[in-house]
Design an enzyme around this catalytic site. Sequence first.
Site, PDB file in Angstrom:
ATOM      1  N   HIS A 229     -41.119 -11.498  20.510  1.00 32.46           N
ATOM      2  CA  HIS A 229     -42.336 -11.879  19.754  1.00 32.46           C
ATOM      3  C   HIS A 229     -43.019 -12.992  20.558  1.00 32.46           C
ATOM      4  O   HIS A 229     -43.303 -12.839  21.733  1.00 32.46           O
ATOM      5  CB  HIS A 229     -41.903 -12.270  18.336  1.00 32.46           C
ATOM      6  CG  HIS A 229     -42.998 -12.497  17.345  1.00 32.46           C
ATOM      7  ND1 HIS A 229     -44.297 -12.125  17.539  1.00 32.46           N
ATOM      8  CD2 HIS A 229     -42.966 -13.080  16.094  1.00 32.46           C
ATOM      9  CE1 HIS A 229     -45.030 -12.454  16.472  1.00 32.46           C
ATOM     10  NE2 HIS A 229     -44.238 -13.040  15.588  1.00 32.46           N
ATOM     11  N   HIS A 268     -46.051  -3.071  22.964  1.00 34.39           N
ATOM     12  CA  HIS A 268     -46.352  -3.575  21.630  1.00 34.39           C
ATOM     13  C   HIS A 268     -45.902  -2.563  20.603  1.00 34.39           C
ATOM     14  O   HIS A 268     -46.009  -1.365  20.837  1.00 34.39           O
ATOM     15  CB  HIS A 268     -47.861  -3.841  21.480  1.00 34.39           C
ATOM     16  CG  HIS A 268     -48.170  -4.735  20.340  1.00 34.39           C
ATOM     17  ND1 HIS A 268     -48.332  -4.266  19.054  1.00 34.39           N
ATOM     18  CD2 HIS A 268     -48.314  -6.075  20.288  1.00 34.39           C
ATOM     19  CE1 HIS A 268     -48.572  -5.294  18.261  1.00 34.39           C
ATOM     20  NE2 HIS A 268     -48.565  -6.405  18.971  1.00 34.39           N
ATOM     21  N   ASP A 319     -49.565 -11.927  25.505  1.00 39.01           N
ATOM     22  CA  ASP A 319     -48.755 -12.949  26.173  1.00 39.01           C
ATOM     23  C   ASP A 319     -48.831 -12.866  27.695  1.00 39.01           C
ATOM     24  O   ASP A 319     -48.553 -13.848  28.376  1.00 39.01           O
ATOM     25  CB  ASP A 319     -47.286 -12.832  25.726  1.00 39.01           C
ATOM     26  CG  ASP A 319     -47.144 -13.109  24.248  1.00 39.01           C
ATOM     27  OD1 ASP A 319     -47.711 -14.108  23.795  1.00 39.01           O
ATOM     28  OD2 ASP A 319     -46.496 -12.317  23.540  1.00 39.01           O
TER      29      ASP A 319
HETATM   30  N1  COA Z   1     -40.459  -3.384  29.480  1.00 37.98           N
HETATM   31  C1  COA Z   1     -39.747  -2.263  29.758  1.00 37.98           C
HETATM   32  N2  COA Z   1     -39.673  -1.207  28.946  1.00 37.98           N
HETATM   33  C2  COA Z   1     -40.355  -1.265  27.790  1.00 37.98           C
HETATM   34  C3  COA Z   1     -41.123  -2.384  27.426  1.00 37.98           C
HETATM   35  C4  COA Z   1     -41.149  -3.469  28.318  1.00 37.98           C
HETATM   36  N3  COA Z   1     -41.842  -4.560  28.028  1.00 37.98           N
HETATM   37  N4  COA Z   1     -41.680  -2.159  26.226  1.00 37.98           N
HETATM   38  C5  COA Z   1     -41.275  -0.942  25.822  1.00 37.98           C
HETATM   39  N5  COA Z   1     -40.469  -0.413  26.772  1.00 37.98           N
HETATM   40  C6  COA Z   1     -39.796   0.866  26.717  1.00 37.98           C
HETATM   41  C7  COA Z   1     -38.719   0.847  25.668  1.00 37.98           C
HETATM   42  O1  COA Z   1     -37.515   0.330  26.196  1.00 37.98           O
HETATM   43  C8  COA Z   1     -38.626   2.293  25.287  1.00 37.98           C
HETATM   44  O2  COA Z   1     -37.858   2.960  26.275  1.00 37.98           O
HETATM   45  P1  COA Z   1     -36.876   4.156  25.853  1.00 37.98           P
HETATM   46  O3  COA Z   1     -37.752   5.195  25.213  1.00 37.98           O
HETATM   47  O4  COA Z   1     -36.280   4.578  27.148  1.00 37.98           O
HETATM   48  O5  COA Z   1     -35.873   3.581  24.911  1.00 37.98           O
HETATM   49  C9  COA Z   1     -40.050   2.780  25.415  1.00 37.98           C
HETATM   50  O6  COA Z   1     -40.704   1.866  26.282  1.00 37.98           O
HETATM   51  C10 COA Z   1     -40.817   2.830  24.112  1.00 37.98           C
HETATM   52  O7  COA Z   1     -40.771   1.560  23.506  1.00 37.98           O
HETATM   53  P2  COA Z   1     -41.287   1.386  22.037  1.00 37.98           P
HETATM   54  O8  COA Z   1     -40.321   2.038  21.117  1.00 37.98           O
HETATM   55  O9  COA Z   1     -42.685   1.889  21.984  1.00 37.98           O
HETATM   56  O10 COA Z   1     -41.247  -0.164  21.873  1.00 37.98           O
HETATM   57  P3  COA Z   1     -40.999  -0.957  20.511  1.00 37.98           P
HETATM   58  O11 COA Z   1     -42.093  -0.698  19.574  1.00 37.98           O
HETATM   59  O12 COA Z   1     -39.623  -0.766  20.004  1.00 37.98           O
HETATM   60  O13 COA Z   1     -41.032  -2.447  21.077  1.00 37.98           O
HETATM   61  C11 COA Z   1     -41.783  -4.463  21.920  1.00 37.98           C
HETATM   62  C12 COA Z   1     -42.187  -3.204  21.179  1.00 37.98           C
HETATM   63  C13 COA Z   1     -42.941  -5.450  21.895  1.00 37.98           C
HETATM   64  C14 COA Z   1     -40.563  -5.104  21.209  1.00 37.98           C
HETATM   65  C15 COA Z   1     -41.420  -4.097  23.361  1.00 37.98           C
HETATM   66  O14 COA Z   1     -42.525  -3.480  23.974  1.00 37.98           O
HETATM   67  C16 COA Z   1     -40.933  -5.284  24.150  1.00 37.98           C
HETATM   68  O15 COA Z   1     -39.779  -5.665  24.048  1.00 37.98           O
HETATM   69  N6  COA Z   1     -41.835  -5.924  24.963  1.00 37.98           N
HETATM   70  C17 COA Z   1     -41.460  -7.086  25.718  1.00 37.98           C
HETATM   71  C18 COA Z   1     -41.544  -8.332  24.838  1.00 37.98           C
HETATM   72  C19 COA Z   1     -42.953  -8.766  24.564  1.00 37.98           C
HETATM   73  O16 COA Z   1     -43.789  -8.832  25.450  1.00 37.98           O
HETATM   74  N7  COA Z   1     -43.186  -9.117  23.293  1.00 37.98           N
HETATM   75  C20 COA Z   1     -44.483  -9.580  22.844  1.00 37.98           C
HETATM   76  C21 COA Z   1     -45.099  -8.557  21.966  1.00 37.98           C
HETATM   77  S1  COA Z   1     -46.755  -9.010  21.529  1.00 37.98           S
END
Ligand code: COA
Length: 382
Positions: A229, A268, A319
């Site tokens: 987050h 996201h 971010d």
């Molecule tokens: N880096 C690498 N891989 C990523 C990623 C990232 N930042 N964000 C998503 N993915 C991958 C996931 O691991 C997933 O892979 P899989 O299908 O092999 O398991 C795929 O993309 C789909 O992800 P999704 O289910 O759409 O993501 P989510 O909704 O569960 O998670 C976040 C959303 C924000 C938690 C995730 O994108 C993340 O951890 N981002 C990094 C942290 C961040 O920047 N947070 C601020 C958010 S505003």
Amino acid sequence: MTDHTPDVRKGLNGVIADYTAVSKVMPETNSLTYRGYAVQDLVANCSFEEVFYLLWNGELPTAEQLREFNEKGRSYRSLDPGLIALIHSLPRDCHPMDVMRTAVSYMGTKDQDHFTPDAEHITEVGHRLLAQLPMVLAMDIRRREGKDIVAPDPSKSVAENLLSMVFGNGSDSPASNVDDVRDFEKSLILYAEHSFNASTFTGRVITSTRSDVYSAITGAIGALKGPLHGGANEFVMHTMLEIDDPDKAAQWVNDALDNKDLIMGFGHRVYKKGDSRVPSMEASFRALAERHDGAKWVAMYENMRDAMDERTGIKPNLDFPAGPAYHLLGFPVDFFTPLFVIARVAGWTAHIVEQYRDNSLIRPLSAYNGPEQREIGSPSAA
Ligand code: COA
């Protein structure tokens, strides 16, 4: 799926938990409105205080309403001596988010009315947090650097006053540069609100038990701290500093993805085609880089973004540009998420009021997948 398979939504993904009139996230068009106004429109035309007022009251203030709002908020720019002593007693190497969380919790102990769940009290607390959390943050930065505090100035906006308390009022301070103040203020507007994100939802869950506003904000700060987050803005900069050379960014991204690591600042839960707030924040980041010799960080930003896009199609979130923008302003990296706290107090308090007004205890169900029922002493319990 059989009739007996429960419909479990991990992470509440895709679940609509309640109504809100505070903001609307529209992933299909990459857009976001606060009380009906596009966030880009607010960034271009409003101060952070006007946006704060809008989130609380549903309408932008008239000149007179804004004057009253500022006068009241700025009158709270002083810290309780007990809180000052508490901040100085905390370890200098603890995370600054722990200081913010502890400060809000302390403020709750000093407010005799803290259990009064009405909109008037919540906005009163919001005014105090908006006035005092920037002071807590500035004091915490300066005590770690062995510097004296810089007194708040009631003639200054939230953004300018914060920069001045952190960096002083010398000619090289961002507080003395109107463009830096404005770009910083734009980041606060972009961070102010984002519907049912994890920290706001945490605040609403706590509020739904009819607990007090300080508990709700303290819990929200705890949720915001996590790198999935708000904590992501710090991790973005730690990553960029670790890579150091923009020419190595693509390789770094590919190595991290080979390793199945998450790369902070990308992706996201709701936006899958890009974050509505990124273009505005990226414009401010580029403007800051122009003024502060930041070409290296722009190249790093572009190379990481392009490598991620090529390999996964996953787009940057707010971010990603905010991290290097705060670095160019001169903030220590560990203080990036506390800056997010100060902005998000606007959204949190607006949601807490909404939750109180039309409350239903938030208590979902779970699908049990532990052992079958058994008795103590039976063979299966061994
Ligand atoms: N880096 C690498 N891989 C990523 C990623 C990232 N930042 N964000 C998503 N993915 C991958 C996931 O691991 C997933 O892979 P899989 O299908 O092999 O398991 C795929 O993309 C789909 O992800 P999704 O289910 O759409 O993501 P989510 O909704 O569960 O998670 C976040 C959303 C924000 C938690 C995730 O994108 C993340 O951890 N981002 C990094 C942290 C961040 O920047 N947070 C601020 C958010 S505003």
